[in-house]
Design a protein around this motif. Sequence first.
Motif, PDB file in Angstrom:
ATOM      1  N   GLU A 115      -6.645  14.476 -31.639  1.00 34.32           N
ATOM      2  CA  GLU A 115      -7.954  14.536 -32.315  1.00 34.32           C
ATOM      3  C   GLU A 115      -7.846  13.980 -33.721  1.00 34.32           C
ATOM      4  N   LYS A 117      -5.751  11.709 -34.795  1.00 31.28           N
ATOM      5  CA  LYS A 117      -5.579  10.248 -34.741  1.00 31.28           C
ATOM      6  C   LYS A 117      -6.900   9.556 -34.465  1.00 31.28           C
ATOM      7  N   THR A 118      -7.674  10.096 -33.519  1.00 27.26           N
ATOM      8  CA  THR A 118      -8.966   9.492 -33.170  1.00 27.26           C
ATOM      9  C   THR A 118      -9.917   9.527 -34.357  1.00 27.26           C
ATOM     10  N   GLU A 121      -8.956   7.021 -37.100  1.00 31.55           N
ATOM     11  CA  GLU A 121      -9.321   5.630 -36.804  1.00 31.55           C
ATOM     12  C   GLU A 121     -10.800   5.392 -37.089  1.00 31.55           C
ATOM     13  N   LYS A 122     -11.639   6.357 -36.754  1.00 29.63           N
ATOM     14  CA  LYS A 122     -13.066   6.209 -37.042  1.00 29.63           C
ATOM     15  C   LYS A 122     -13.305   6.121 -38.544  1.00 29.63           C
TER      16      LYS A 122
END
Length: 1106
Positions: A115, A117-118, A121-122
């Motif tokens: 979570e 990492k995601t 990136e956003k």
Amino acid sequence: MVPVQDGASTQAENLLLPPKESHNESAGSTRIRPRQSSPARRIGMTRKLNRKDLRDSENPEESEKKHKEKELKPLYKELLYTINHSLGIPHTKERYSAKQFQDYIREAFSMTEAEHKTLSEKVQSSLVPIYCLVVTVKQAKGILGKDISGFSDPYCLLSILYEDKDSHGGGSSNKPQKAVVRDSAKGQVLQTTIKKQTLNPIWDETFKLEFEGISNGNFHIEMWDKDEEVSLVQKFDEFRTNIHGLKRMLKDAKKEKGQDDFLGYIVLKLKDLHCTEDTWYNLEPRTETYPDRGQCHLQLRFIHKERDENLSAGRSPYVNYCGILQQFVQAHISKQQDSNPWKGELCGEGTALLEYYANQNDISPFLQDLAKWVAYSKLYQNLEVDSTVLFQQLTSIEYHWCQQELPHQQKQELGDSLHGFLRYGLCLVSKYRDIYPPTPKTTPRLHTLLRVLVQICKTRAFQKLNPAQFDLHVEVTDAVVNGTVEWFNIKKGLHQPMTKDLLENVSALSLLIGEVQEDVRLSKDVWNKVFVSAVQLDVFTVVYQKLDSLLADELRATLSQLENQMDQPLANSLFPVYLTLQAIHKDKAFLQKRGKLLQLTNFHEDFRDALPYWLNKAFNTTMARVEKAVQVDQLQPLQTGAVPIKHSSSAVDIAACLHPVAQLWEQLSWPDPEEAFMLMVKLTEDVCKISSTYCQMLKTRVKELSVNSDRDSAIKMLCVVVNDLEHLHTVLTRLPQRLNWAGLRERTQNVIGETQFQNTLPSQLQHTQSLLNREIRSAVDTLGKKLKTDIETHVRNMASRQRLPSRDTEEAVVPLMKYLEKELKYMNENLVQENFNSLLTPLWMNSVKILHQMSQLEDSHLVYFQRLLYTLQCLEQCFYAEGNGLPNETLHTEEYKTLRVNLTQNSLSSNQLIEKFFERNVWEQKVFNGEKYGAVTLITSYKRSEEKLHVEVLNAVNLIPLDSNGSSDPFVQLSLEPRHVFSEVESRSTKIKNCDLNPLFEETFKFSVTLEKCQSPGACLLVTVLDHDTLRSDDFEGEAFLSLKAVPGVGGGPHNPEPAQIRLPLMHPKPNSENTLRLLEARKGDKEAQAFVKLRRQREKKSQEA
């Protein structure tokens, strides 16, 4: 300031709550290990779950997932964005890297690695914000005066410039450049207004300077003096009014028209600045001409002018700040190892991130404190949060209220929060007994909570946002009253008996009243200090008056069931109820307001039916204990030793048995004066009856034990009985003081007459004491009867030994003294001091009487009287016993004094009596007044070197005429007395002076005597004035006595003193007035004594003839 969007308040409230209880004012998240809520918080949770709460609670995992997606992940992205685009240095002790920040928020938001990492990136793909430095130029002081007037017209230029590899601070040259900002073609340049003619300008103007990077950017501010073109006339006027400005005017003449003067500059590296700065900076010079150029006050903060709004679905920064704050607090509290309340401090990473986020989004300090207040006040209702945290936030809100205007929704949110917390705080106050037990740890928390409530009502924000009348004092009073009623009902229910048995009902009432007594005590000693200090509320008075009403109703309801059913067991069970009610009622003295009558004022009236049973139980119990004490008493002293106890065990027991009777009177403290008097009469009567019964029991007991005992054991037991009775007599003597008869008399003086009072209480006690005294005297007389007979026998035997010259006086008294020593020692060991004195007094009086009878025998020898005197002295020492026996006041009676004088005089030798005779006459000479028989004048001295007494007879005056011709033929005869001392010294006489009543002699005589004889007892100069007759004996004119010790040189001083003149009045002896002469006259066998008496009798006769 960023405007608040619609729905901000609702969203902020939702963010502060977990999904399962979003409308029930609880806090915490299922992702974080929650702390167990305290009983205080569980009691404070009063709202009910609605239908939506029930649906959400059916699937907690799904609810948690939705909450994470909808609430937590947007906040997480906001924090990642804040970390990536952080500006400035936070005000924390340590500095943290981006990695440390990310690890912290991952733990706080319970995000997995995937979570994180995601979401990272956003955030990396989101729009980059526009960096901005907000600068507020507040004021300056002590700047240079550049104008002719001595003042300046200052203004400031602001800009952000960047350093390159070849330049530092906007360019480089050999000569310092003043106009770095003005001459710069790079960046944005902003200018303040111009302040006319001042050295301490105040601007308070705010500017926003955008910049691209923080690493090589510098903030520049230059201060200039504005110069404008003026006419020659104006210049001349300035010069005329300010002659000191000549130098400045000449310098201005060299400048170009309209050229401004440089005042100073400040350069700050952006990378060294904190997130917010509020500092006075020194204005730096470009040259060394004027190094001191004053100071400038600047406020700086970094913000994001534009920020990606898609991170948190369009929610306002304020709402996001509230959510982040709540999540950080929850995470911090869940990690605490101890159970102490949270003090309002976060870890360094959380504090720094909150500061970053608030500054980047330009959230004002007021909104930050508002968010903290809302979050902490709601958190307080579910977790243990220290009340001082709320107090600090209220203080900050009060400070900001006049500094900044809040948006409408935040005002409404603040008002609702303050009012809601007040209601919750009052709920806690009503349950303060359970929530804040009286311990050093919890009592200060209640005090702080009350201070928070007071502070809320004092804040201008609350007064403005809650216009309705809200009296905190009244509200707290109502809360305490309601809480007291609820507490009383709970305690009543806990002690409610399972059956309707009367004894169980009374027992339940007793337990309930005990609870009330303890609560009253705590209200007085603990809670009152807290409430008075915090809200000026006398909580003791409030609680006492309410409990008084509740307890009175409960008491009457219970006692109404006992009508016509009173018996001894019920009365016994009611006694502790009465005592507890009395203790509670006494606390009314601490009430501050006594306007209305307390309902328990006359509570004693409800116990009238039980009172006789209480008295009967006290009497029967005491009598049974006394009977048992006498039955086991062996009539032996309890202890022997340094401090012996000479009474037996029953005497101690009866004193202890009578103590509960006196204690019962103190415990009852019956308020009605007349009834209290009758109660005292009954108690005194019972005490007297018990005492009389004890006396009879002792007499019976001593007869039983003496049947098979020897004489010494019987006497010893009789001594113990006497001591026991004396001990009881002492106890009864202290009874009026113990029962406070004086206080009762004062209370009853308006209802009971003095005669009735004295004829009732004191007469009862006196009758019993008289009975004890008769018994004591009877026993003492029995012990002393044989002693009196034996003493008389010894005295008569000793006196008869005067015919045995081989035995001296001391030896003759030995048998009597040995007998007394043995017998009195035995009595002293077995009798208490009072009874021993009672025995000694009649023995002493009888001994004096016997000696007086023996002294009246005629023809007694001198040795006889000496023995009697020595016997009297020995008896006196024996009965006095070095202060341990009879006192001198008892020993020295008039009969004793007369006997001692008589024996003392009869014990003296004839010579000693003669000396006493002259000593008395010398004393009479000193006190004799008047010159009825005339006077004689002498000059005397004693020469120690010659051992001679010099006497010069000067004259005689005012002599009485003894001849038929109305005159006299006087002469003076001098003799040294007594004659047994001066037997070798002859008498001397002066010449005869015919027919002269005031003769002048002027004749000197010398007597050869030693100083030792002059200082002997009774030594005196006898001066006799006679009238010479030829055909018959000389007539007596008068006599005078001069003590030789009064002659200069005899009594001390120089060896050859100056002679002293003295005038001696003449005296005549009084016939038969001297007891000494009678004693001498009685000694028929002493020739010297008879001769002396004969001489003095002749002089008495001549004195009568004269």
